[in-house]
Design an enzyme around this catalytic site. Sequence first.
Site, PDB file in Angstrom:
ATOM      1  CB  CYS A   2      -0.963   0.035   1.179  1.00 46.40           C
ATOM      2  SG  CYS A   2      -1.856  -1.503   1.435  1.00 46.40           S
ATOM      3  CG  ASP A 104      -1.147  -6.445   8.753  1.00 48.55           C
ATOM      4  OD1 ASP A 104      -1.870  -6.540   7.752  1.00 48.55           O
ATOM      5  OD2 ASP A 104      -0.106  -5.772   8.766  1.00 48.55           O
ATOM      6  CB  ILE A 301      19.614  -9.417 -10.938  1.00 49.41           C
ATOM      7  CG1 ILE A 301      18.240  -8.894 -10.514  1.00 49.41           C
ATOM      8  CG2 ILE A 301      20.227  -8.505 -11.998  1.00 49.41           C
ATOM      9  CD1 ILE A 301      18.288  -7.557  -9.792  1.00 49.41           C
TER      10      ILE A 301
END
Length: 672
Positions: A2, A104, A301
């Site tokens: 978020c 949570d 990577i």
Amino acid sequence: MCGIAGIFNQRAAQQPDAQTLVNMAAIMHHRGPDGFGYQIIDDAGIGFSHARLSIIDLNEERARQPFRSDDGQLLLAHNGEFYDFKRIRADLTAQGARFRTKSDSEIVMHLYQRGGLAETLPHLRGEFAFALYDKAEDSLYLVRDRFGIKPLYYTETADGVVFGSELKVLFAHPAVRREFSSEGLYHQLIQVMVPGSTAFAGVHQVPPGHVVKISRSKETLTLHSEKYWDVDFPLEHTYPGDDVDEQPYIDGVREHLLEAVQHRLTADVPVGCYLSGGIDSCAILGLSAAATQTSVKAFTIGFDSDQYDETPIAKEMAEATGADHEIMRLNADDLYDHFVKTIWHTERTIYNTLGVAKYLMSQRVHEVDYKVVLTGEGSDELFAGYPAFRKDMFLHGLDHLPENERKEWQALLEQNNKLFKGAMLAREEYVSPAFNAKMGFTPSCVQPWLSCSSVALPLLAESHREAVKEYDPGAAIAATLDEDMLAGRHPLDRAQYVWIKTMLEGQILTWGGDRVDMANSMEARPAFLDHHLAEYAFQIPPHLRIKGNKEKYVLREAMKGLLPETLYKREKFAFMAPPAHTDPKKWQAVVKLADQYLSAEAVAEAGLLDFAEVQRTFAKHESDEVSLDEKVQLDAVINHMLGVQILHHHFVKTDVPKLAATRANELGWHAS
């Protein structure tokens, strides 16, 4: 998970504009593409918004933030994760609390209602940033986790305070200034920033482990910042001697790290791992595989340079754990082709294109429908893994060594650190009087960047150069460090403290972490930065962190059974992308970007740099007379020059409020 945003006006009667709150959420849609919400409390001059990435409680309707308490007194917007929340929920429920979601996040309001913020914070374990408004107090609390894993910015306007998870969120508000400060610009060119600062005038970060309380009284807002946690090493004289039994420390590290990993596997979506060729990420993968007893998805990577590529060891570790291993190979073109987009997300300059590589990796993680990965960040900070720490241990913590042993140390340091000179290590010794006065020496970790000041200062446009001619960047950084946390500490502890306060928060967790991960709606969870593990690691004697010339000794021993032998014996190699000077194609990509962003016209328009000095810097880089370590330094400086020009393009030249409104309209996010 978020992104959060909000407005707190000086006058309670002045309601925040609902669509502005929505626009602020929309411009960080990448942080939360699964939905948005906003809440305004009537006659309180306060409003929050939230862009959601669903990881725990996937019911969007039920778990939509911001949350408001049943009595209407509290408003909460939260970014990140709280671990061990199920136990806390159960305990609160037994005390009579009633939860409306399975999230949570909701534990914060119930904890706060029972004991206030001071009693709430010790219960919160994880990576988080949140805003909590208490109507009864008429106060807003902005809270950031202990290490600064999750970002949180704020600024003051003529009407009040605006805050958000990213700078662009603040800039989406039409009243927020968008201009560089001279000091902020200077620090962008030398890489290391003053903790709590940004490149932009009047825009601040909530420091890690701090609460910024904003109280309103008689239409006036008062801001107060208070520390609730810090990196607290023992006093040097309290450490046990060299003959201490090391096994309990080895067992303790293993136990605490396993617990941290287990907590971070909690999610209602699949959880993967980032995997390089280092001990840190290999340990995380090994423990994750053991804890889940399933095949873990691992992402690596790979670079087109043998000196910087770690895929062979990563493949060996993946095979040993039965991981579902995916390697994303990057070449010179990939990195600078995505440099401009990466700077939009980092919101600060980067010295190495590792930030671009991480951005591209998070993009790949998103493409294969993963939202969460565990990472190895924080291990070097806790267990003294960087070359700079070994150097400081040798220079300041091993005065008792016989001359022959000191010569062996010196030879090994010179041999092993060639690749990092000019970037992670200074080309030559640099002394900051302010650091020397504060802690007895200038830590090796800040020397390469402070030593760039002689290169960076002439690059500033005349007005900015004049504004900082008496400014000492080292003194500005040193002034933010808590002397109580440095006094009486071992030299290695002092060096680690400074790194954690500067490079960890300002670089590794920013353009190497949250910002490039969340750019593609992907949450990274650094298990080593679990504060329970960290507080245990701080108690480990320095000679068990670096034993002989072997860094991270106690961690190596704790993970010995999990690691391939080649990795167990391998020296720390800092994870970096190959610098521009190592590849002609990469250098041509730099020149191409410079033609656009460092042209005479572009430099004059921005008013940040001196074009003649820009040209001289490029000419020097292309000279055959420049040493290798000077090329490395110039690579970093050129990346920073490009970075400040791109930042100007993104956030000053571009009409960010208009861009945010357009983005909201495209998404169909509108205030009701």
